[in-house]
Write a protein that holds these residues in place. Structure first.
Motif, PDB file in Angstrom:
ATOM      1  N   ASP A 179       0.860  -1.179   0.000  1.00  0.00           N
ATOM      2  CA  ASP A 179       0.000   0.000   0.000  1.00  0.00           C
ATOM      3  C   ASP A 179       0.899   1.233   0.000  1.00  0.00           C
ATOM      4  OD1 ASP A 179      -1.949   1.893   0.254  1.00  0.00           O
ATOM      5  OD2 ASP A 179      -2.762   1.156   2.145  1.00  0.00           O
ATOM      6  N   GLY A 180       0.881   1.948  -1.104  1.00  0.00           N
ATOM      7  CA  GLY A 180       1.755   3.111  -1.220  1.00  0.00           C
ATOM      8  C   GLY A 180       1.796   3.601  -2.645  1.00  0.00           C
ATOM      9  N   ALA A 181       2.979   3.955  -3.119  1.00  0.00           N
ATOM     10  CA  ALA A 181       3.098   4.515  -4.458  1.00  0.00           C
ATOM     11  C   ALA A 181       4.471   4.215  -5.018  1.00  0.00           C
ATOM     12  CB  ALA A 181       2.848   6.022  -4.438  1.00  0.00           C
ATOM     13  N   LEU A 182       4.575   4.357  -6.325  1.00  0.00           N
ATOM     14  CA  LEU A 182       5.860   4.294  -7.010  1.00  0.00           C
ATOM     15  C   LEU A 182       5.850   5.340  -8.104  1.00  0.00           C
ATOM     16  CD1 LEU A 182       5.239   2.735  -9.916  1.00  0.00           C
ATOM     17  CD2 LEU A 182       5.302   0.729  -8.481  1.00  0.00           C
ATOM     18  N   ILE A 183       7.028   5.584  -8.669  1.00  0.00           N
ATOM     19  CA  ILE A 183       7.151   6.546  -9.768  1.00  0.00           C
ATOM     20  C   ILE A 183       7.813   5.836 -10.933  1.00  0.00           C
ATOM     21  CG2 ILE A 183       8.174   8.722 -10.519  1.00  0.00           C
ATOM     22  CD1 ILE A 183       8.097   9.652  -7.629  1.00  0.00           C
ATOM     23  N   ALA A 184       7.146   5.866 -12.083  1.00  0.00           N
ATOM     24  CA  ALA A 184       7.664   5.243 -13.298  1.00  0.00           C
ATOM     25  C   ALA A 184       7.881   6.330 -14.341  1.00  0.00           C
ATOM     26  CB  ALA A 184       6.705   4.176 -13.831  1.00  0.00           C
ATOM     27  N   ASN A 185       9.143   6.582 -14.681  1.00  0.00           N
ATOM     28  CA  ASN A 185       9.495   7.619 -15.653  1.00  0.00           C
ATOM     29  C   ASN A 185       8.826   8.955 -15.319  1.00  0.00           C
ATOM     30  OD1 ASN A 185      10.882   5.546 -16.836  1.00  0.00           O
ATOM     31  ND2 ASN A 185      10.024   5.825 -18.868  1.00  0.00           N
ATOM     32  N   GLY A 186       8.859   9.274 -14.026  1.00  0.00           N
ATOM     33  CA  GLY A 186       8.347  10.562 -13.575  1.00  0.00           C
ATOM     34  C   GLY A 186       6.871  10.609 -13.285  1.00  0.00           C
ATOM     35  N   HIS A 187       6.138   9.512 -13.550  1.00  0.00           N
ATOM     36  CA  HIS A 187       4.690   9.500 -13.332  1.00  0.00           C
ATOM     37  C   HIS A 187       4.357   8.702 -12.070  1.00  0.00           C
ATOM     38  CE1 HIS A 187       3.942  11.300 -17.275  1.00  0.00           C
ATOM     39  NE2 HIS A 187       4.801  10.415 -17.782  1.00  0.00           N
ATOM     40  N   PRO A 188       3.623   9.284 -11.119  1.00  0.00           N
ATOM     41  CA  PRO A 188       3.265   8.553  -9.898  1.00  0.00           C
ATOM     42  C   PRO A 188       2.202   7.491 -10.178  1.00  0.00           C
ATOM     43  CG  PRO A 188       2.241  10.720  -9.915  1.00  0.00           C
ATOM     44  CD  PRO A 188       3.138  10.681 -11.110  1.00  0.00           C
ATOM     45  N   VAL A 189       2.321   6.359  -9.503  1.00  0.00           N
ATOM     46  CA  VAL A 189       1.377   5.251  -9.619  1.00  0.00           C
ATOM     47  C   VAL A 189       0.985   4.829  -8.206  1.00  0.00           C
ATOM     48  CG1 VAL A 189       1.014   2.895 -10.417  1.00  0.00           C
ATOM     49  CG2 VAL A 189       2.415   4.463 -11.777  1.00  0.00           C
ATOM     50  N   THR A 190      -0.311   4.820  -7.924  1.00  0.00           N
ATOM     51  CA  THR A 190      -0.802   4.415  -6.616  1.00  0.00           C
ATOM     52  C   THR A 190      -0.978   2.905  -6.552  1.00  0.00           C
ATOM     53  OG1 THR A 190      -1.956   6.520  -6.341  1.00  0.00           O
ATOM     54  CG2 THR A 190      -2.668   4.696  -4.942  1.00  0.00           C
ATOM     55  N   VAL A 191      -0.537   2.299  -5.465  1.00  0.00           N
ATOM     56  CA  VAL A 191      -0.677   0.858  -5.249  1.00  0.00           C
ATOM     57  C   VAL A 191      -1.598   0.657  -4.054  1.00  0.00           C
ATOM     58  CG1 VAL A 191       0.527  -1.302  -4.755  1.00  0.00           C
ATOM     59  CG2 VAL A 191       1.636   0.474  -6.141  1.00  0.00           C
ATOM     60  N   GLU A 192      -2.739  -0.018  -4.292  1.00  0.00           N
ATOM     61  CA  GLU A 192      -3.730  -0.224  -3.239  1.00  0.00           C
ATOM     62  C   GLU A 192      -4.034  -1.684  -2.969  1.00  0.00           C
ATOM     63  OE1 GLU A 192      -6.376   3.843  -3.756  1.00  0.00           O
ATOM     64  OE2 GLU A 192      -6.924   2.069  -4.951  1.00  0.00           O
TER      65      GLU A 192
ATOM     66  N   LEU B  85       2.010   2.451 -28.657  1.00  0.00           N
ATOM     67  CA  LEU B  85       1.158   2.041 -29.777  1.00  0.00           C
ATOM     68  C   LEU B  85       1.759   0.873 -30.546  1.00  0.00           C
ATOM     69  CD1 LEU B  85       0.042   5.545 -31.130  1.00  0.00           C
ATOM     70  CD2 LEU B  85      -1.296   3.933 -29.740  1.00  0.00           C
ATOM     71  N   CYS B  86       3.079   0.773 -30.526  1.00  0.00           N
ATOM     72  CA  CYS B  86       3.757  -0.339 -31.184  1.00  0.00           C
ATOM     73  C   CYS B  86       5.008  -0.663 -30.366  1.00  0.00           C
ATOM     74  CB  CYS B  86       4.121  -0.012 -32.631  1.00  0.00           C
ATOM     75  SG  CYS B  86       5.225   1.409 -32.808  1.00  0.00           S
ATOM     76  N   SER B  87       5.698  -1.721 -30.730  1.00  0.00           N
ATOM     77  CA  SER B  87       6.899  -2.095 -29.990  1.00  0.00           C
ATOM     78  C   SER B  87       7.909  -0.947 -30.030  1.00  0.00           C
ATOM     79  CB  SER B  87       7.516  -3.354 -30.601  1.00  0.00           C
ATOM     80  OG  SER B  87       8.612  -3.790 -29.845  1.00  0.00           O
ATOM     81  N   THR B  88       8.417  -0.591 -28.863  1.00  0.00           N
ATOM     82  CA  THR B  88       9.254   0.609 -28.725  1.00  0.00           C
ATOM     83  C   THR B  88      10.480   0.288 -27.876  1.00  0.00           C
ATOM     84  OG1 THR B  88       7.334   2.072 -28.903  1.00  0.00           O
ATOM     85  CG2 THR B  88       9.307   2.987 -27.866  1.00  0.00           C
ATOM     86  N   THR B  89      11.595   0.858 -28.262  1.00  0.00           N
ATOM     87  CA  THR B  89      12.796   0.775 -27.445  1.00  0.00           C
ATOM     88  C   THR B  89      12.818   1.981 -26.512  1.00  0.00           C
ATOM     89  OG1 THR B  89      14.030  -0.378 -29.163  1.00  0.00           O
ATOM     90  CG2 THR B  89      15.316   0.733 -27.468  1.00  0.00           C
ATOM     91  N   GLY B  90      12.920   1.714 -25.214  1.00  0.00           N
ATOM     92  CA  GLY B  90      12.886   2.800 -24.243  1.00  0.00           C
ATOM     93  C   GLY B  90      13.710   2.467 -23.021  1.00  0.00           C
ATOM     94  N   THR B  91      13.616   3.325 -22.029  1.00  0.00           N
ATOM     95  CA  THR B  91      14.316   3.140 -20.764  1.00  0.00           C
ATOM     96  C   THR B  91      13.326   3.351 -19.630  1.00  0.00           C
ATOM     97  OG1 THR B  91      16.410   3.935 -21.699  1.00  0.00           O
ATOM     98  CG2 THR B  91      16.209   3.917 -19.299  1.00  0.00           C
ATOM     99  N   LEU B  92      13.294   2.412 -18.697  1.00  0.00           N
ATOM    100  CA  LEU B  92      12.425   2.516 -17.529  1.00  0.00           C
ATOM    101  C   LEU B  92      13.223   3.054 -16.354  1.00  0.00           C
ATOM    102  CD1 LEU B  92       9.792   1.940 -15.936  1.00  0.00           C
ATOM    103  CD2 LEU B  92      10.700  -0.353 -15.506  1.00  0.00           C
ATOM    104  N   GLU B  93      12.680   4.072 -15.703  1.00  0.00           N
ATOM    105  CA  GLU B  93      13.242   4.582 -14.454  1.00  0.00           C
ATOM    106  C   GLU B  93      12.182   4.384 -13.380  1.00  0.00           C
ATOM    107  OE1 GLU B  93      14.512   8.583 -14.964  1.00  0.00           O
ATOM    108  OE2 GLU B  93      15.940   8.114 -16.577  1.00  0.00           O
ATOM    109  N   LEU B  94      12.421   3.429 -12.497  1.00  0.00           N
ATOM    110  CA  LEU B  94      11.421   3.021 -11.517  1.00  0.00           C
ATOM    111  C   LEU B  94      11.893   3.341 -10.103  1.00  0.00           C
ATOM    112  CD1 LEU B  94       8.698   1.535 -11.118  1.00  0.00           C
ATOM    113  CD2 LEU B  94      10.013  -0.588 -10.926  1.00  0.00           C
ATOM    114  N   GLU B  95      11.050   4.054  -9.370  1.00  0.00           N
ATOM    115  CA  GLU B  95      11.309   4.357  -7.965  1.00  0.00           C
ATOM    116  C   GLU B  95      10.161   3.774  -7.141  1.00  0.00           C
ATOM    117  OE1 GLU B  95      12.146   8.524  -7.223  1.00  0.00           O
ATOM    118  OE2 GLU B  95      12.670   8.796  -9.345  1.00  0.00           O
ATOM    119  N   VAL B  96      10.475   2.805  -6.288  1.00  0.00           N
ATOM    120  CA  VAL B  96       9.457   2.136  -5.479  1.00  0.00           C
ATOM    121  C   VAL B  96       9.411   2.772  -4.098  1.00  0.00           C
ATOM    122  CG1 VAL B  96       8.690  -0.059  -4.525  1.00  0.00           C
ATOM    123  CG2 VAL B  96       9.827  -0.005  -6.752  1.00  0.00           C
ATOM    124  N   GLY B  97       8.222   3.254  -3.710  1.00  0.00           N
ATOM    125  CA  GLY B  97       8.079   3.950  -2.448  1.00  0.00           C
ATOM    126  C   GLY B  97       7.927   3.018  -1.258  1.00  0.00           C
TER     127      GLY B  97
END
Length: 247
Positions: A195-208, A219-231
Motif C-alpha cells: 500500500d503506497g506509491a511508485l514513480i515510473a518515468n516521472g509519473h506517480p502510480v498508486t498501489v492499493e 502504440l507499437c513495440s518501442t525501445t525505451g528506458t524505464l526509471e522506476l522508484e518504489v516507495g
C-alpha cells in the motif's frame, strides 16, 4: 489443422479446493456441454490481457451451453493468498466460476506449461482444442462455435496486436524484482504488493492492492528506458513486458 488430442480426458478437480462465484464443481458433472478452462494468475500481465475474451465468451456462449472455468494458479507470492484471489475476481469483474489452485494440484494434473493456457473439452469430456499464451482468440472461438453448432462473427480484437496476422516484435525478458534500465516492448508492467506509491518515468502510480499494473503503454513495440522508484510500503516482485506491433 487441429492436433490429434481427442483421446485426452479432462482431469477431475481435486476436492476441497476453494471456488469463487459457485459451489465446488465436478468435471464429470459437466458432461453434455463444452467446457473451456484457462489457467491464469492475476499478477501476470499476459493473463490479465486474456480476461476480456474469457468474459466475452462466457457472456456470448454460456446461454448456448458453454461452461467457462478459470483455474487460478499463482506464480507470485501475492497471488497465492486465496482471499487475494477472491478479491481480484471481484475487482476484475469475472462472472464465471474460478477455482483457486494455490498448490498447483490441477496444474500438475494437466501437465500445464505456463500462463495463460486454455483447454477446450467437448461434450464427452475429451480435449478438443488448446492454446498456450496470448493470442489464438479467433481459433478458440471458432472451436467453441463448432462444438456448440453456432456460427457468428468472432469478437473484435481488444488490442491491435491481437488481430489476426498482426506482426509482433519480440519483447524484453521479464526481470525479477524492481528494475530500471533499457527495454523493448509494447507495454511495461510491474507486479506489486503493498500500500503506497511508485514513480515510473516521472509519473506517480498508486498501489492499493496486490496485482500487476501497466506502467507504460506504446502504440507499437518501442525501445525505451524505464526509471522506476518504489516507495515505502510497496514491494515490486517483477517487471514484465508485453508485446507490441512491429514498427
Amino acid at each position: 489443422m487441429r492436433p490429434p488430442v481427442d483421446h485426452i480426458e479432462a482431469p477431475a478437480f481435486p476436492p476441497r479446493l476453494p471456488w469463487v462465484n459457485t459451489t465446488p464443481l465436478r468435471m464429470e458433472e459437466q458432461r453434455g456441454r463444452p467446457v473451456l478452462v484457462e489457467f491464469w494468475d492475476f499478477c501476470r500481465p499476459n493473463s490479465i490481457r486474456t480476461l476480456p475474451y474469457m468474459r466475452a465468451w462466457h457472456e456470448r456462449y454460456e446461454p448456448a451451453g458453454l461452461r467457462v472455468i478459470g483455474i487460478h494458479a499463482s506464480g507470485f507470492p501475492p497471488s497465492a493468498d486465496p482471499e487475494a484471489v477472491t478479491a481480484a475476481v471481484t475487482r476484475l469483474e469475472l462472472p464465471y466460476p474460478v477455482v483457486i489452485d494455490s498448490e498447483l494440484e490441477i496444474w500438475q494434473l494437466y501437465g500445464n506449461l505456463g500462463w495463460p493456457a486454455r483447454y477446450l473439452f467437448n461434450q464427452d469430456g475429451r480435449l478438443f482444442d488448446f492454446h498456450y499464451g496470448e493470442g489464438g482468440y479467433v481459433e478458440t472461438e471458432q472451436a467453441v462455435q463448432e462444438l456448440l453448432g453456432v456460427e457468428r462473427p468472432p469478437l473484435a480484437p481488444v488490442r491491435p496486436e491481437d488481430a489476426e496476422g498482426a506482426e509482433l516484435s519480440p519483447q524484453s525478458e521479464d526481470v525479477t524484482g524492481p528494475y530500471s534500465g533499457p527495454y523493448e516492448a509494447g507495454g511495461v508492467w510491474a507486479v506489486l504488493d503493498g500500500d503506497g506509491a511508485l514513480i515510473a518515468n516521472g509519473h506517480p502510480v498508486t498501489v492499493e492492492h496486490p496485482g500487476c499494473i501497466e506502467l507504460i503503454s506504446h502504440l507499437c513495440s518501442t525501445t525505451g528506458t524505464l526509471e522506476l522508484e518504489v516507495g515505502a510500503g510497496v514491494t515490486c516482485h517483477a517487471v514484465c513486458f508485453t508485446p507490441g506491433l512491429a514498427a
